[in-house]
Design an enzyme around this catalytic site. Structure first.
Site, PDB file in Angstrom:
ATOM      1  N   GLU A 163      -5.341  -7.798  -2.484  1.00 43.18           N
ATOM      2  CA  GLU A 163      -3.888  -7.702  -2.643  1.00 43.18           C
ATOM      3  C   GLU A 163      -3.202  -8.732  -1.741  1.00 43.18           C
ATOM      4  O   GLU A 163      -3.509  -8.826  -0.574  1.00 43.18           O
ATOM      5  CB  GLU A 163      -3.422  -6.280  -2.295  1.00 43.18           C
ATOM      6  CG  GLU A 163      -1.959  -6.050  -2.520  1.00 43.18           C
ATOM      7  CD  GLU A 163      -1.522  -6.554  -3.892  1.00 43.18           C
ATOM      8  OE1 GLU A 163      -2.051  -6.092  -4.906  1.00 43.18           O
ATOM      9  OE2 GLU A 163      -0.646  -7.452  -3.947  1.00 43.18           O
ATOM     10  N   LYS A 218      -9.330 -13.997   0.076  1.00 42.91           N
ATOM     11  CA  LYS A 218      -8.297 -13.164   0.717  1.00 42.91           C
ATOM     12  C   LYS A 218      -8.238 -13.453   2.215  1.00 42.91           C
ATOM     13  O   LYS A 218      -7.151 -13.644   2.781  1.00 42.91           O
ATOM     14  CB  LYS A 218      -8.600 -11.687   0.456  1.00 42.91           C
ATOM     15  CG  LYS A 218      -7.701 -10.724   1.186  1.00 42.91           C
ATOM     16  CD  LYS A 218      -6.245 -10.856   0.769  1.00 42.91           C
ATOM     17  CE  LYS A 218      -5.341 -10.274   1.817  1.00 42.91           C
ATOM     18  NZ  LYS A 218      -3.931 -10.388   1.517  1.00 42.91           N
ATOM     19  N   CYS A 274      -2.398  -7.416   9.118  1.00 46.81           N
ATOM     20  CA  CYS A 274      -3.391  -8.251   8.426  1.00 46.81           C
ATOM     21  C   CYS A 274      -3.817  -9.517   9.164  1.00 46.81           C
ATOM     22  O   CYS A 274      -5.008  -9.768   9.313  1.00 46.81           O
ATOM     23  CB  CYS A 274      -2.846  -8.641   7.056  1.00 46.81           C
ATOM     24  SG  CYS A 274      -2.699  -7.233   5.965  1.00 46.81           S
TER      25      CYS A 274
END
Ligand code: NAD
Ligand code: UDX
Length: 460
Positions: A163, A218, A274
Protein backbone atom coordinates in the site's frame (compact mmCIF):
# COMPACT_ATOMS: atom_id res chain seq x y z
CA UNK A 1 -10.72 -20.11 -9.56
CA UNK A 2 -14.04 -18.99 -8.18
CA UNK A 3 -15.37 -15.44 -8.44
CA UNK A 4 -14.27 -13.26 -5.53
CA UNK A 5 -17.41 -12.39 -3.57
CA UNK A 6 -16.05 -12.22 -0.03
CA UNK A 7 -12.89 -10.51 1.15
CA UNK A 8 -11.51 -10.48 4.67
CA UNK A 9 -8.85 -8.08 5.86
CA UNK A 10 -6.92 -8.91 9.03
CA UNK A 11 -5.90 -5.65 10.71
CA UNK A 12 -8.20 -2.63 11.05
CA UNK A 13 -5.50 0.00 11.38
CA UNK A 14 -4.44 3.02 9.35
CA UNK A 15 -4.06 0.85 6.24
CA UNK A 16 -6.65 -1.92 6.65
CA UNK A 17 -9.52 0.43 7.60
CA UNK A 18 -9.26 3.06 4.86
CA UNK A 19 -8.12 0.64 2.13
CA UNK A 20 -10.98 -1.77 2.67
CA UNK A 21 -13.47 1.07 2.98
CA UNK A 22 -12.51 2.31 -0.48
CA UNK A 23 -12.48 -1.19 -2.00
CA UNK A 24 -15.97 -1.76 -0.53
CA UNK A 25 -17.18 1.63 -1.73
CA UNK A 26 -16.03 0.84 -5.28
CA UNK A 27 -17.10 -2.84 -5.30
CA UNK A 28 -20.60 -2.90 -3.80
CA UNK A 29 -21.05 -6.54 -4.86
CA UNK A 30 -18.17 -7.82 -2.77
CA UNK A 31 -18.71 -8.36 0.95
CA UNK A 32 -15.73 -7.06 2.87
CA UNK A 33 -15.09 -7.88 6.52
CA UNK A 34 -12.28 -6.14 8.38
CA UNK A 35 -11.24 -7.96 11.54
CA UNK A 36 -8.96 -7.05 14.40
CA UNK A 37 -8.02 -8.49 17.78
CA UNK A 38 -8.39 -5.02 19.24
CA UNK A 39 -12.09 -4.91 20.13
CA UNK A 40 -12.01 -1.22 21.09
CA UNK A 41 -10.75 -0.39 17.61
CA UNK A 42 -13.49 -2.48 15.99
CA UNK A 43 -16.11 -0.83 18.21
CA UNK A 44 -14.84 2.58 17.07
CA UNK A 45 -15.08 1.53 13.40
CA UNK A 46 -18.70 0.54 14.13
CA UNK A 47 -19.52 3.74 16.02
CA UNK A 48 -22.63 5.39 14.61
CA UNK A 49 -21.01 8.75 15.22
CA UNK A 50 -18.53 8.93 12.37
CA UNK A 51 -16.47 11.49 14.26
CA UNK A 52 -15.39 8.59 16.49
CA UNK A 53 -13.76 6.46 13.78
CA UNK A 54 -10.37 5.30 15.10
CA UNK A 55 -8.49 6.77 12.14
CA UNK A 56 -8.88 10.42 11.23
CA UNK A 57 -8.60 10.96 7.47
CA UNK A 58 -10.30 13.71 5.48
CA UNK A 59 -13.21 12.20 3.51
CA UNK A 60 -13.09 8.81 5.21
CA UNK A 61 -16.36 9.34 7.09
CA UNK A 62 -18.28 9.73 3.82
CA UNK A 63 -16.80 6.55 2.34
CA UNK A 64 -17.57 4.59 5.52
CA UNK A 65 -21.09 6.02 5.65
CA UNK A 66 -21.68 4.79 2.10
CA UNK A 67 -20.41 1.22 2.50
CA UNK A 68 -20.74 0.26 6.15
CA UNK A 69 -23.50 -2.24 6.98
CA UNK A 70 -24.07 -2.63 3.20
CA UNK A 71 -21.00 -4.56 2.10
CA UNK A 72 -18.43 -3.33 4.62
CA UNK A 73 -18.30 -4.88 8.10
CA UNK A 74 -15.95 -4.53 11.04
CA UNK A 75 -15.75 -7.50 13.38
CA UNK A 76 -13.65 -9.25 16.01
CA UNK A 77 -14.47 -12.78 14.89
CA UNK A 78 -11.27 -13.46 12.96
CA UNK A 79 -11.88 -17.19 12.44
CA UNK A 80 -15.32 -16.83 10.91
CA UNK A 81 -14.10 -14.08 8.61
CA UNK A 82 -11.16 -16.23 7.44
CA UNK A 83 -13.41 -19.21 6.90
CA UNK A 84 -15.89 -17.42 4.66
CA UNK A 85 -13.41 -15.38 2.58
CA UNK A 86 -12.22 -16.09 -0.97
CA UNK A 87 -9.41 -13.58 -0.58
CA UNK A 88 -7.65 -12.53 2.63
CA UNK A 89 -5.62 -9.35 2.97
CA UNK A 90 -3.05 -9.28 5.76
CA UNK A 91 -2.75 -5.71 6.94
CA UNK A 92 -1.30 -6.11 10.41
CA UNK A 93 1.51 -4.05 11.86
CA UNK A 94 5.14 -4.95 11.10
CA UNK A 95 7.06 -2.79 13.58
CA UNK A 96 10.81 -2.69 14.08
CA UNK A 97 11.97 -5.55 16.33
CA UNK A 98 12.64 -4.52 19.91
CA UNK A 99 14.32 -7.77 20.98
CA UNK A 100 16.66 -10.52 19.84
CA UNK A 101 18.39 -10.80 16.46
CA UNK A 102 17.90 -7.71 14.34
CA UNK A 103 16.71 -5.69 17.36
CA UNK A 104 16.27 -2.04 16.38
CA UNK A 105 16.40 -2.76 12.63
CA UNK A 106 14.64 -5.86 11.31
CA UNK A 107 10.87 -5.95 10.87
CA UNK A 108 9.08 -7.94 13.55
CA UNK A 109 7.07 -10.53 11.63
CA UNK A 110 5.40 -12.21 14.59
CA UNK A 111 1.96 -10.75 13.77
CA UNK A 112 2.30 -11.84 10.14
CA UNK A 113 3.23 -15.36 11.16
CA UNK A 114 0.31 -15.54 13.59
CA UNK A 115 -2.04 -14.55 10.78
CA UNK A 116 -0.57 -17.18 8.46
CA UNK A 117 -0.94 -19.90 11.08
CA UNK A 118 -4.49 -18.86 11.83
CA UNK A 119 -5.46 -18.78 8.14
CA UNK A 120 -3.90 -22.21 7.64
CA UNK A 121 -5.70 -23.66 10.65
CA UNK A 122 -9.12 -22.31 9.70
CA UNK A 123 -9.21 -22.49 5.88
CA UNK A 124 -11.30 -25.33 4.49
CA UNK A 125 -11.17 -24.20 0.85
CA UNK A 126 -8.68 -22.48 -1.50
CA UNK A 127 -7.76 -18.91 -0.64
CA UNK A 128 -5.80 -16.07 -2.16
CA UNK A 129 -3.68 -14.48 0.57
CA UNK A 130 -2.61 -10.91 -0.13
CA UNK A 131 0.30 -9.23 1.64
CA UNK A 132 -0.91 -5.67 2.23
CA UNK A 133 1.50 -4.99 5.10
CA UNK A 134 4.99 -3.77 4.21
CA UNK A 135 7.28 -6.77 4.41
CA UNK A 136 10.94 -7.66 3.91
CA UNK A 137 11.70 -9.02 0.45
CA UNK A 138 11.15 -12.80 0.34
CA UNK A 139 8.55 -12.90 3.15
CA UNK A 140 6.06 -14.42 0.73
CA UNK A 141 8.19 -17.58 0.65
CA UNK A 142 7.94 -17.92 4.44
CA UNK A 143 4.24 -17.18 4.34
CA UNK A 144 3.60 -19.82 1.67
CA UNK A 145 5.69 -22.31 3.60
CA UNK A 146 3.68 -21.86 6.79
CA UNK A 147 0.37 -21.96 4.90
CA UNK A 148 1.26 -25.12 2.99
CA UNK A 149 2.81 -26.98 5.91
CA UNK A 150 0.29 -26.20 8.61
CA UNK A 151 -2.87 -26.06 6.49
CA UNK A 152 -5.57 -28.61 5.75
CA UNK A 153 -4.34 -29.48 2.27
CA UNK A 154 -6.17 -26.60 0.53
CA UNK A 155 -4.40 -24.40 -2.07
CA UNK A 156 -3.05 -20.99 -1.12
CA UNK A 157 -1.89 -18.38 -3.62
CA UNK A 158 0.19 -15.62 -2.10
CA UNK A 159 0.24 -12.17 -3.74
CA UNK A 160 2.09 -9.02 -2.73
CA UNK A 161 0.05 -5.81 -2.97
CA UNK A 162 1.87 -3.15 -0.95
CA UNK A 163 0.00 0.00 0.00
CA UNK A 164 1.35 3.41 -1.00
CA UNK A 165 -1.21 5.68 0.67
CA UNK A 166 0.12 8.51 2.80
CA UNK A 167 -1.69 9.45 5.98
CA UNK A 168 -3.69 12.63 5.86
CA UNK A 169 -4.41 12.04 2.16
CA UNK A 170 -5.31 8.35 2.42
CA UNK A 171 -8.73 8.65 0.81
CA UNK A 172 -7.61 10.66 -2.21
CA UNK A 173 -4.52 8.48 -2.59
CA UNK A 174 -6.73 5.39 -2.59
CA UNK A 175 -9.31 6.86 -4.94
CA UNK A 176 -6.70 8.13 -7.36
CA UNK A 177 -3.49 6.12 -6.89
CA UNK A 178 -0.33 6.83 -8.90
CA UNK A 179 -0.17 3.07 -9.29
CA UNK A 180 -1.36 -0.17 -7.76
CA UNK A 181 1.38 -2.79 -7.51
CA UNK A 182 0.60 -6.50 -7.58
CA UNK A 183 3.33 -9.13 -7.39
CA UNK A 184 2.74 -12.83 -7.79
CA UNK A 185 3.46 -15.94 -9.79
CA UNK A 186 -0.04 -17.19 -10.47
CA UNK A 187 -1.76 -15.45 -13.39
CA UNK A 188 -5.27 -16.39 -12.30
CA UNK A 189 -4.78 -15.13 -8.74
CA UNK A 190 -3.22 -11.92 -10.05
CA UNK A 191 -6.15 -11.37 -12.41
CA UNK A 192 -8.62 -11.85 -9.52
CA UNK A 193 -6.99 -9.00 -7.62
CA UNK A 194 -6.51 -6.82 -10.71
CA UNK A 195 -10.25 -7.12 -11.36
CA UNK A 196 -11.08 -5.65 -7.96
CA UNK A 197 -8.88 -2.59 -8.55
CA UNK A 198 -10.08 -2.23 -12.14
CA UNK A 199 -13.44 -1.10 -10.70
CA UNK A 200 -11.92 2.35 -10.38
CA UNK A 201 -8.20 2.37 -11.21
CA UNK A 202 -7.24 2.81 -14.88
CA UNK A 203 -5.68 -0.37 -16.29
CA UNK A 204 -2.37 1.31 -17.13
CA UNK A 205 -1.85 2.21 -13.47
CA UNK A 206 -2.13 -1.39 -12.31
CA UNK A 207 1.40 -2.78 -12.43
CA UNK A 208 2.11 -6.47 -12.13
CA UNK A 209 5.57 -7.83 -11.29
CA UNK A 210 7.18 -10.86 -9.79
CA UNK A 211 6.56 -11.16 -6.09
CA UNK A 212 10.08 -10.22 -4.93
CA UNK A 213 10.11 -7.02 -7.01
CA UNK A 214 6.78 -6.04 -5.50
CA UNK A 215 7.91 -6.63 -1.91
CA UNK A 216 11.19 -4.80 -2.46
CA UNK A 217 9.63 -1.88 -4.38
CA UNK A 218 7.61 -0.87 -1.35
CA UNK A 219 10.72 -0.55 0.83
CA UNK A 220 12.57 1.24 -1.95
CA UNK A 221 9.76 3.75 -2.59
CA UNK A 222 9.76 4.75 1.08
CA UNK A 223 13.56 4.88 1.18
CA UNK A 224 13.67 7.21 -1.86
CA UNK A 225 10.98 9.49 -0.44
CA UNK A 226 12.66 9.72 2.96
CA UNK A 227 16.00 10.28 1.27
CA UNK A 228 14.62 13.39 -0.43
CA UNK A 229 13.48 14.79 2.92
CA UNK A 230 16.86 14.08 4.53
CA UNK A 231 18.64 15.57 1.52
CA UNK A 232 16.74 18.85 1.71
CA UNK A 233 17.07 18.89 5.50
CA UNK A 234 20.84 18.55 5.14
CA UNK A 235 20.77 21.53 2.81
CA UNK A 236 18.59 23.48 5.27
CA UNK A 237 21.47 23.54 7.74
CA UNK A 238 23.80 24.80 5.06
CA UNK A 239 21.27 27.50 4.15
CA UNK A 240 21.20 28.74 7.73
CA UNK A 241 24.93 29.44 7.76
CA UNK A 242 25.25 30.81 4.23
CA UNK A 243 22.26 33.13 3.93
CA UNK A 244 20.53 30.98 1.30
CA UNK A 245 16.85 30.20 1.84
CA UNK A 246 15.94 26.53 1.65
CA UNK A 247 12.49 27.17 0.15
CA UNK A 248 14.09 29.12 -2.66
CA UNK A 249 16.64 26.36 -3.20
CA UNK A 250 13.85 23.72 -3.24
CA UNK A 251 11.92 25.75 -5.76
CA UNK A 252 14.96 26.32 -7.95
CA UNK A 253 15.98 22.67 -8.07
CA UNK A 254 12.39 21.39 -8.18
CA UNK A 255 11.81 23.16 -11.50
CA UNK A 256 14.27 20.70 -13.02
CA UNK A 257 11.89 18.08 -14.34
CA UNK A 258 14.45 15.37 -13.61
CA UNK A 259 14.38 16.30 -9.92
CA UNK A 260 10.71 17.27 -9.59
CA UNK A 261 9.18 19.59 -7.02
CA UNK A 262 7.48 17.21 -4.59
CA UNK A 263 8.87 16.07 -1.24
CA UNK A 264 11.42 18.86 -1.00
CA UNK A 265 9.96 20.64 2.01
CA UNK A 266 12.53 21.11 4.75
CA UNK A 267 11.20 20.25 8.19
CA UNK A 268 12.02 19.40 11.76
CA UNK A 269 12.43 15.83 10.52
CA UNK A 270 10.26 13.16 9.02
CA UNK A 271 8.11 10.99 11.27
CA UNK A 272 5.36 8.46 10.74
CA UNK A 273 5.18 4.74 11.15
CA UNK A 274 6.82 3.89 7.84
CA UNK A 275 9.93 5.78 6.75
CA UNK A 276 12.26 4.97 9.61
CA UNK A 277 10.98 1.42 10.05
CA UNK A 278 11.23 0.58 6.36
CA UNK A 279 14.69 2.07 5.86
CA UNK A 280 16.01 0.27 8.94
CA UNK A 281 14.55 -2.89 7.48
CA UNK A 282 16.26 -2.20 4.12
CA UNK A 283 19.54 -1.60 5.95
CA UNK A 284 19.11 -4.86 7.84
CA UNK A 285 18.36 -6.83 4.70
CA UNK A 286 21.42 -5.37 2.94
CA UNK A 287 23.59 -6.33 5.92
CA UNK A 288 22.26 -9.88 6.00
CA UNK A 289 23.52 -10.21 2.40
CA UNK A 290 26.86 -8.64 3.50
CA UNK A 291 26.20 -5.51 1.43
CA UNK A 292 27.65 -3.17 4.02
CA UNK A 293 28.29 -0.21 1.72
CA UNK A 294 24.69 -0.35 0.55
CA UNK A 295 23.51 -0.56 4.17
CA UNK A 296 25.70 2.38 5.29
CA UNK A 297 24.43 4.48 2.39
CA UNK A 298 20.77 4.12 3.41
CA UNK A 299 21.49 4.39 7.11
CA UNK A 300 22.65 7.96 6.55
CA UNK A 301 19.06 8.94 5.73
CA UNK A 302 18.08 8.04 9.30
CA UNK A 303 21.17 9.60 10.88
CA UNK A 304 20.45 12.87 9.07
CA UNK A 305 16.87 12.78 10.28
CA UNK A 306 17.93 12.23 13.91
CA UNK A 307 20.36 15.11 13.53
CA UNK A 308 17.63 17.42 12.24
CA UNK A 309 15.37 16.73 15.25
CA UNK A 310 18.10 17.33 17.84
CA UNK A 311 19.41 20.32 15.91
CA UNK A 312 15.98 21.95 16.16
CA UNK A 313 15.81 21.36 19.92
CA UNK A 314 19.36 22.67 20.36
CA UNK A 315 18.49 25.77 18.36
CA UNK A 316 15.64 26.51 20.79
CA UNK A 317 17.92 26.14 23.80
CA UNK A 318 20.81 28.14 22.35
CA UNK A 319 18.59 30.98 21.16
CA UNK A 320 16.92 31.25 24.55
CA UNK A 321 20.22 32.16 26.19
CA UNK A 322 21.32 28.54 26.66
CA UNK A 323 18.73 27.75 29.28
CA UNK A 324 15.13 26.64 29.07
CA UNK A 325 14.92 25.47 32.67
CA UNK A 326 11.43 26.31 33.94
CA UNK A 327 10.58 28.16 30.72
CA UNK A 328 7.20 27.57 29.16
CA UNK A 329 7.49 26.33 25.59
CA UNK A 330 4.23 25.98 23.68
CA UNK A 331 4.18 23.16 21.13
CA UNK A 332 1.77 23.71 18.27
CA UNK A 333 1.19 20.25 16.85
CA UNK A 334 2.09 16.76 17.97
CA UNK A 335 1.01 14.59 15.00
CA UNK A 336 3.80 13.56 12.58
CA UNK A 337 2.15 15.59 9.81
CA UNK A 338 -1.06 17.56 9.34
CA UNK A 339 -4.51 16.03 8.82
CA UNK A 340 -3.83 12.88 10.83
CA UNK A 341 -4.16 11.88 14.48
CA UNK A 342 -1.19 9.52 14.08
CA UNK A 343 1.85 10.37 16.22
CA UNK A 344 4.11 7.41 15.53
CA UNK A 345 7.76 8.57 15.32
CA UNK A 346 6.59 12.18 15.31
CA UNK A 347 9.48 14.65 15.58
CA UNK A 348 7.53 16.39 18.37
CA UNK A 349 8.13 13.45 20.71
CA UNK A 350 11.91 13.67 20.37
CA UNK A 351 12.07 17.46 20.53
CA UNK A 352 9.95 17.39 23.71
CA UNK A 353 12.20 14.74 25.24
CA UNK A 354 15.27 16.86 24.49
CA UNK A 355 13.73 19.94 26.07
CA UNK A 356 12.53 17.95 29.09
CA UNK A 357 16.14 16.90 29.68
CA UNK A 358 16.75 20.63 30.13
CA UNK A 359 13.79 20.95 32.54
CA UNK A 360 11.65 23.00 30.16
CA UNK A 361 7.89 23.23 30.80
CA UNK A 362 6.29 21.98 27.58
CA UNK A 363 2.65 22.84 26.84
CA UNK A 364 1.14 20.93 23.93
CA UNK A 365 -1.79 21.73 21.69
CA UNK A 366 -2.76 19.50 18.75
CA UNK A 367 -6.18 19.69 17.07
CA UNK A 368 -6.55 15.89 16.66
CA UNK A 369 -4.27 14.07 19.08
CA UNK A 370 -5.64 12.97 22.46
CA UNK A 371 -3.98 13.71 25.81
CA UNK A 372 -3.54 10.00 26.51
CA UNK A 373 -1.73 9.52 23.22
CA UNK A 374 0.74 12.31 23.98
CA UNK A 375 1.51 10.95 27.44
CA UNK A 376 1.79 7.41 26.13
CA UNK A 377 4.23 8.54 23.38
CA UNK A 378 6.47 10.07 26.04
CA UNK A 379 6.20 7.13 28.41
CA UNK A 380 7.12 4.73 25.60
CA UNK A 381 10.49 6.48 25.19
CA UNK A 382 11.35 4.79 28.49
CA UNK A 383 13.26 7.81 29.78
CA UNK A 384 10.78 9.04 32.42
CA UNK A 385 7.87 7.91 34.58
CA UNK A 386 4.40 9.22 33.82
CA UNK A 387 4.53 11.23 37.02
CA UNK A 388 7.77 12.91 35.94
CA UNK A 389 6.33 13.58 32.47
CA UNK A 390 3.21 15.17 33.96
CA UNK A 391 5.44 17.45 36.03
CA UNK A 392 7.00 18.80 32.81
CA UNK A 393 4.30 18.45 30.15
CA UNK A 394 0.83 20.01 30.14
CA UNK A 395 -1.73 19.36 27.42
CA UNK A 396 -4.37 21.92 26.51
CA UNK A 397 -7.41 21.90 24.25
CA UNK A 398 -7.26 25.55 23.24
CA UNK A 399 -4.22 26.89 21.38
CA UNK A 400 -4.50 30.25 23.13
CA UNK A 401 -4.15 28.45 26.48
CA UNK A 402 -0.87 26.99 25.21
CA UNK A 403 0.69 30.25 24.09
CA UNK A 404 -0.42 32.43 26.99
CA UNK A 405 2.62 33.37 29.11
CA UNK A 406 4.86 31.21 26.95
CA UNK A 407 8.53 32.12 26.52
CA UNK A 408 8.50 30.46 23.12
CA UNK A 409 6.21 28.82 20.58
CA UNK A 410 7.52 25.82 18.62
CA UNK A 411 5.63 24.67 15.52
CA UNK A 412 6.01 20.92 15.18
CA UNK A 413 3.17 20.04 12.77
CA UNK A 414 2.02 22.01 9.72
CA UNK A 415 -1.71 22.16 10.63
CA UNK A 416 -3.35 24.79 8.41
CA UNK A 417 -5.21 26.32 11.34
CA UNK A 418 -1.94 27.58 12.87
CA UNK A 419 -1.62 30.03 9.96
CA UNK A 420 -5.01 31.53 10.75
CA UNK A 421 -4.28 32.36 14.39
CA UNK A 422 -4.23 35.94 15.57
CA UNK A 423 -0.46 36.15 15.91
CA UNK A 424 -0.63 39.75 17.05
CA UNK A 425 -2.78 38.70 20.00
CA UNK A 426 -0.44 35.77 20.70
CA UNK A 427 2.52 38.13 20.75
CA UNK A 428 0.72 40.25 23.33
CA UNK A 429 0.13 37.27 25.59
CA UNK A 430 3.64 35.81 25.45
CA UNK A 431 6.68 36.62 27.57
CA UNK A 432 9.16 38.95 25.84
CA UNK A 433 11.19 38.57 23.77
CA UNK A 434 8.57 36.39 22.11
CA UNK A 435 10.37 33.54 20.35
CA UNK A 436 8.81 31.45 17.59
CA UNK A 437 10.64 28.35 16.31
CA UNK A 438 8.99 27.22 13.12
CA UNK A 439 9.90 23.59 12.41
CA UNK A 440 7.61 23.53 9.39
CA UNK A 441 8.28 26.86 7.71
CA UNK A 442 4.59 27.51 8.07
CA UNK A 443 4.55 31.22 8.85
CA UNK A 444 5.91 34.20 6.96
CA UNK A 445 9.29 35.40 8.17
CA UNK A 446 8.79 39.05 7.22
CA UNK A 447 5.33 39.30 8.78
CA UNK A 448 6.42 37.60 11.99
CA UNK A 449 9.36 39.96 12.33
CA UNK A 450 7.07 42.91 11.63
CA UNK A 451 4.83 41.76 14.49
CA UNK A 452 7.88 41.85 16.73
CA UNK A 453 8.58 38.16 17.17
CA UNK A 454 12.06 36.69 17.38
CA UNK A 455 11.28 34.30 14.56
CA UNK A 456 13.44 31.34 13.56
CA UNK A 457 12.51 28.93 10.75
CA UNK A 458 14.34 25.86 9.52
CA UNK A 459 16.60 26.66 6.60
CA UNK A 460 16.47 30.45 6.70
P1 NAD B 1 -1.78 -0.37 12.64
O1 NAD B 1 -0.96 -0.69 13.83
O2 NAD B 1 -2.54 0.91 12.57
O3 NAD B 1 -2.85 -1.54 12.42
C1 NAD B 1 -2.54 -2.90 12.48
C2 NAD B 1 -3.70 -3.63 13.17
O4 NAD B 1 -3.49 -5.04 13.07
C3 NAD B 1 -3.85 -3.32 14.66
O5 NAD B 1 -5.11 -2.77 14.91
C4 NAD B 1 -3.66 -4.70 15.34
O6 NAD B 1 -4.49 -4.87 16.47
C5 NAD B 1 -4.05 -5.65 14.24
N1 NAD B 1 -3.50 -6.99 14.39
C6 NAD B 1 -2.23 -7.37 14.62
N2 NAD B 1 -2.14 -8.72 14.66
C7 NAD B 1 -3.38 -9.20 14.44
C8 NAD B 1 -3.92 -10.51 14.33
N3 NAD B 1 -3.15 -11.60 14.44
N4 NAD B 1 -5.24 -10.65 14.09
C9 NAD B 1 -6.03 -9.55 13.96
N5 NAD B 1 -5.57 -8.28 14.04
C10 NAD B 1 -4.26 -8.12 14.27
O7 NAD B 1 -0.80 -0.51 11.39
P2 NAD B 1 -0.92 0.24 9.97
O8 NAD B 1 -0.39 1.61 10.06
O9 NAD B 1 -2.28 0.01 9.43
O10 NAD B 1 0.13 -0.59 9.12
C11 NAD B 1 -0.12 -1.92 8.71
C12 NAD B 1 0.93 -2.31 7.69
O11 NAD B 1 0.82 -1.47 6.53
C13 NAD B 1 2.37 -2.18 8.17
O12 NAD B 1 3.13 -3.22 7.61
C14 NAD B 1 2.80 -0.84 7.59
O13 NAD B 1 4.19 -0.79 7.37
C15 NAD B 1 2.07 -0.83 6.27
N6 NAD B 1 1.79 0.51 5.72
C16 NAD B 1 1.38 1.52 6.55
C17 NAD B 1 1.08 2.76 6.00
C18 NAD B 1 0.62 3.90 6.88
O14 NAD B 1 0.55 5.01 6.38
N7 NAD B 1 0.31 3.69 8.14
C19 NAD B 1 1.17 2.98 4.63
C20 NAD B 1 1.57 1.91 3.83
C21 NAD B 1 1.87 0.69 4.38
C1 UDX C 1 4.70 7.52 3.67
C2 UDX C 1 4.71 7.40 2.14
O1 UDX C 1 4.57 8.70 1.56
C3 UDX C 1 3.57 6.51 1.68
O2 UDX C 1 3.64 6.31 0.27
C4 UDX C 1 3.70 5.17 2.38
O3 UDX C 1 2.63 4.32 1.99
C5 UDX C 1 3.69 5.34 3.89
O4 UDX C 1 4.77 6.23 4.26
P1 UDX C 1 3.27 8.89 5.43
O5 UDX C 1 4.35 8.51 6.38
O6 UDX C 1 1.87 8.65 5.82
O7 UDX C 1 3.50 8.16 4.03
O8 UDX C 1 3.39 10.46 5.11
P2 UDX C 1 4.35 11.33 4.17
O9 UDX C 1 3.52 12.35 3.51
O10 UDX C 1 5.20 10.50 3.31
O11 UDX C 1 5.26 12.09 5.24
C6 UDX C 1 6.21 11.41 6.02
C7 UDX C 1 6.98 12.40 6.86
O12 UDX C 1 7.86 13.19 6.05
C8 UDX C 1 6.09 13.41 7.61
O13 UDX C 1 6.60 13.61 8.90
C9 UDX C 1 6.21 14.66 6.77
O14 UDX C 1 5.98 15.82 7.52
C10 UDX C 1 7.65 14.56 6.30
N1 UDX C 1 7.90 15.31 5.06
C11 UDX C 1 7.30 14.92 3.89
C12 UDX C 1 8.76 16.38 5.08
O15 UDX C 1 9.32 16.74 6.11
N2 UDX C 1 9.00 17.06 3.91
C13 UDX C 1 8.42 16.70 2.72
O16 UDX C 1 8.70 17.36 1.71
C14 UDX C 1 7.54 15.61 2.73
Amino acid sequence: MREITKITCIGAGYVGGPTMSVIAHKNPNIKITVVDLNSARIAAWNDENLANLPVYEPGLDEIVRDARHRNLFFDTDVERAIDEADMIFISVNTPTKTYGKGKGQAADLKYIELCARQIAAVAKDDKIVVEKSTLPVRTAAALKNILDNTGNGVNFHVLSNPEFLAEGTAVSDLLNPDRVLIGGDDEVAIEALVKIYRSWVPEERILTTNIWSSELSKLVANAFLAQRVSSINAISELCEVTGANVDEVSRAIGYDSRIGSKFLKASVGFGGSCFQKDILNLVYIARTYNLHTVADYWEQVILMNDHQKSRFAEKIIQTMYNTVNGKRIAFLGWAFKKDTNDTRESAAIYVADYLMDEEAQVVVYDPKVSDNQIYSDLVSLGTRSLEEIKRLVTIVNDPYDAVGDAHAVAILTEWDEFKTYNWNKIKGEMKKPAFVFDGRKLLNNIEMNKLGFEYYAIGE
